[in-house]
Design an enzyme around this catalytic site. Structure first.
Site, PDB file in Angstrom:
ATOM      1  CG  ASP A  37      40.074  35.740  38.371  1.00 18.96           C
ATOM      2  OD1 ASP A  37      40.422  35.411  39.524  1.00 18.96           O
ATOM      3  OD2 ASP A  37      38.944  36.226  38.121  1.00 18.96           O
ATOM      4  CB  SER A  68      15.856  43.444  43.072  1.00 19.29           C
ATOM      5  OG  SER A  68      15.948  42.029  43.016  1.00 19.29           O
ATOM      6  N   GLY A 123      24.063  33.501  44.250  1.00 21.69           N
ATOM      7  CA  GLY A 123      24.831  32.807  45.284  1.00 21.69           C
ATOM      8  C   GLY A 123      25.118  31.350  44.944  1.00 21.69           C
ATOM      9  N   GLY A 125      27.392  30.456  42.619  1.00 19.34           N
ATOM     10  CA  GLY A 125      28.711  30.358  41.983  1.00 19.34           C
ATOM     11  C   GLY A 125      28.631  30.446  40.471  1.00 19.34           C
ATOM     12  CB  SER A 128      23.874  36.044  40.054  1.00 16.85           C
ATOM     13  OG  SER A 128      24.368  36.045  41.372  1.00 16.85           O
ATOM     14  CB  SER A 129      28.132  39.425  41.372  1.00 14.55           C
ATOM     15  OG  SER A 129      27.853  38.608  42.451  1.00 14.55           O
ATOM     16  CG  ASP A 185      33.217  35.658  37.846  1.00 15.38           C
ATOM     17  OD1 ASP A 185      33.793  34.666  37.359  1.00 15.38           O
ATOM     18  OD2 ASP A 185      33.027  35.804  39.069  1.00 15.38           O
TER      19      ASP A 185
HETATM   20  C1  GLA Z   1      34.916  34.281  41.864  1.00 20.51           C
HETATM   21  C2  GLA Z   1      35.569  35.591  41.430  1.00 20.51           C
HETATM   22  C3  GLA Z   1      36.439  35.389  40.197  1.00 20.51           C
HETATM   23  C4  GLA Z   1      37.401  34.226  40.378  1.00 20.51           C
HETATM   24  C5  GLA Z   1      36.662  32.994  40.910  1.00 20.51           C
HETATM   25  C6  GLA Z   1      37.614  31.875  41.236  1.00 20.51           C
HETATM   26  O1  GLA Z   1      33.996  33.871  40.894  1.00 20.51           O
HETATM   27  O2  GLA Z   1      34.592  36.570  41.149  1.00 20.51           O
HETATM   28  O3  GLA Z   1      37.130  36.589  39.898  1.00 20.51           O
HETATM   29  O4  GLA Z   1      38.471  34.572  41.212  1.00 20.51           O
HETATM   30  O5  GLA Z   1      35.903  33.284  42.060  1.00 20.51           O
HETATM   31  O6  GLA Z   1      38.209  31.391  40.081  1.00 20.51           O
END
Ligand code: GLA
Length: 397
Positions: A37, A68, A123, A125, A128-129, A185
């Site tokens: 991306d 939070s 955290g 993957g 959550s951010s 994301d």
């Molecule tokens: C994280 C980043 C995304 C993307 C992925 C890897 O999730 O926030 O923008 O780069 O890693 O695909």
């Protein structure tokens, strides 16, 4: 008590008054298109039924006060005018960064009390951010009221307003959190739809919803959270991104999206690319092709046929891009060996989660095999759970 009651009660206890609303944004699982991306490439994430919830009420002053449920301290309090890069840290950087980014866009963000809850692990993957940014963004736009120019687009049309909001969220993360992420994301959690994957061209930011309904094909989408916490701020993520930029510059293209395998091979031979940078770039170029292959299979209604492409993605991330880890590799191997039709790491890597697309009757064997393989390897137990392909961010009360 329902989740909605629980989060509302928690808000009343903290803020001493009822909220104006509750907003939810999902996490995401990326089916394929990893580390493409920020190379103007293609991605194919799905939004999932695990979310971040934001409960909020407007204030009469210009103070943003946030709590939070994962942080017993707090609240974190700042006046809106002081927000910006360098002011916030930890979870509140996502909240305050979003308020700042919306103000930068010209949204008249009001003061607010805001409480954050989640049933989405942080955290792991699973974005959550981005979920936190999106839920806060929708909440603040609604609290700003109608006529802000954005609220109608964001809540109504699922096109323009939400893409602008995704860009603002990415800006918050890049400039306030300090994580140089791409836009996958934020787009996934804002534009996802139940029963569909979001095929995103990150160059044009055009999206196509591609039907993806695992249950209809007798499958379950399993997440294997290795519980190896991945912290992407200050991680090799930024270094990978720089390698891609170096490769694009050496090839004389704007982004690796425009490079071919032949270009890379020629540049390796001529010495314009060193061996490591060549492998990083090869991952990106081949991954873009794999995304297109999977999109094509899903358009034909063949989700069970995406296994080889996902396996190719995992191998490339492990060997060429070097962002996997032993726990992710064991998870993927054990899942496929015990019946999953497709599996690979998902998200930025260096820990976090793998996905395993699994026939419904193989869910238990896969879970058992992965857990057993972790134990044999001396790893702590993973958390294996099924997710539904769910809707993007929305107001729920
Ligand atoms: C994280 C980043 C995304 C993307 C992925 C890897 O999730 O926030 O923008 O780069 O890693 O695909």
């Amino acid at each position: 008590m329902s989740l909605l009651d629980t989060v509302t009660t928690a808000f009343v206890e903290r803020a001493g008054r009822p909220p104006d609303g509750v907003w939810r944004a999902p996490g995401r699982v990326n089916l394929i298109g990893e580390h493409t991306d920020y190379n103007d490439g293609f991605v194919l994430p799905v939004a999932i039924d695990r979310s971040v919830f934001v409960v909020a009420a407007r204030r009469d002053d210009d103070v943003l006060q946030s709590w939070s449920s994962r942080d017993r301290g707090g609240p974190v309090t700042h006046s809106l005018s002081e927000l910006g890069p360098g002011v916030s840290s930890g979870w509140s950087a996502y909240v305050e960064g979003m308020a700042w980014a919306l103000r930068e866009l010209g949204v008249p963000v009001p003061g607010a009390d805001l409480a954050v809850h989640a049933d989405l692990p942080a955290g792991a993957g699973l974005s959550s951010s981005a979920a936190l940014e999106a839920a806060v963004g929708l909440a603040l736009i609604d609290l700003a009221g109608p006529g802000t120019g954005m609220a109608e687009g964001v809540q109504g049309s699922r096109a323009v307003g939400r893409v602008a909001l995704a860009r603002a969220a990415q800006r918050a993360e890049n400039e306030v959190v300090g994580m140089p992420c791409g836009i996958m994301d934020q787009m996934a959690v804002l534009l996802g739809q139940a029963g569909h994957a979001v095929f995103l061209d990150t160059r044009t930011q055009a999206t196509e919803l591609v039907p993806f309904d695992p249950a209809a094909a007798g499958l379950t989408l399993l997440v294997i959270d290795t519980r190896v916490k991945h912290a992407l701020v200050g991680s090799p993520y930024a270094e990978r991104r720089r390698a891609c930029e170096r490769a694009a510059a050496a090839l004389g293209v704007g982004a690796l999206r425009d490079a071919t395998l032949d270009d890379l091979t020629a540049a390796l031979r001529s010495g314009d690319l060193d061996e490591v940078t060549f492998r990083r770039a090869r991952h990106v170029v081949t991954e873009n092709d794999r995304v297109l292959e999977v999109v094509d299979l899903l358009r034909q209604g063949k989700p069970t046929a995406i296994g080889p492409a996902l396996a190719g993605s995992h191998d490339s991330l492990r060997d060429d891009y070097e962002v996997s880890c032993p726990e992710l590799d064991v998870a993927v191997e054990a899942a496929v060996a015990s019946g999953a039709v497709a599996a690979r790491m998902t998200g930025g890597g260096f820990g976090g989660s793998a996905l395993a697309l699994t026939p419904i009757d193989a869910v238990e064997p896969v879970n058992a095999a992965v857990t057993e393989a972790f134990s044999r390897a001396g790893f702590g137990p993973p958390s294996v759970f099924a997710v539904q392909v769910a809707a993007g961010a929305e107001r729920i009360a």
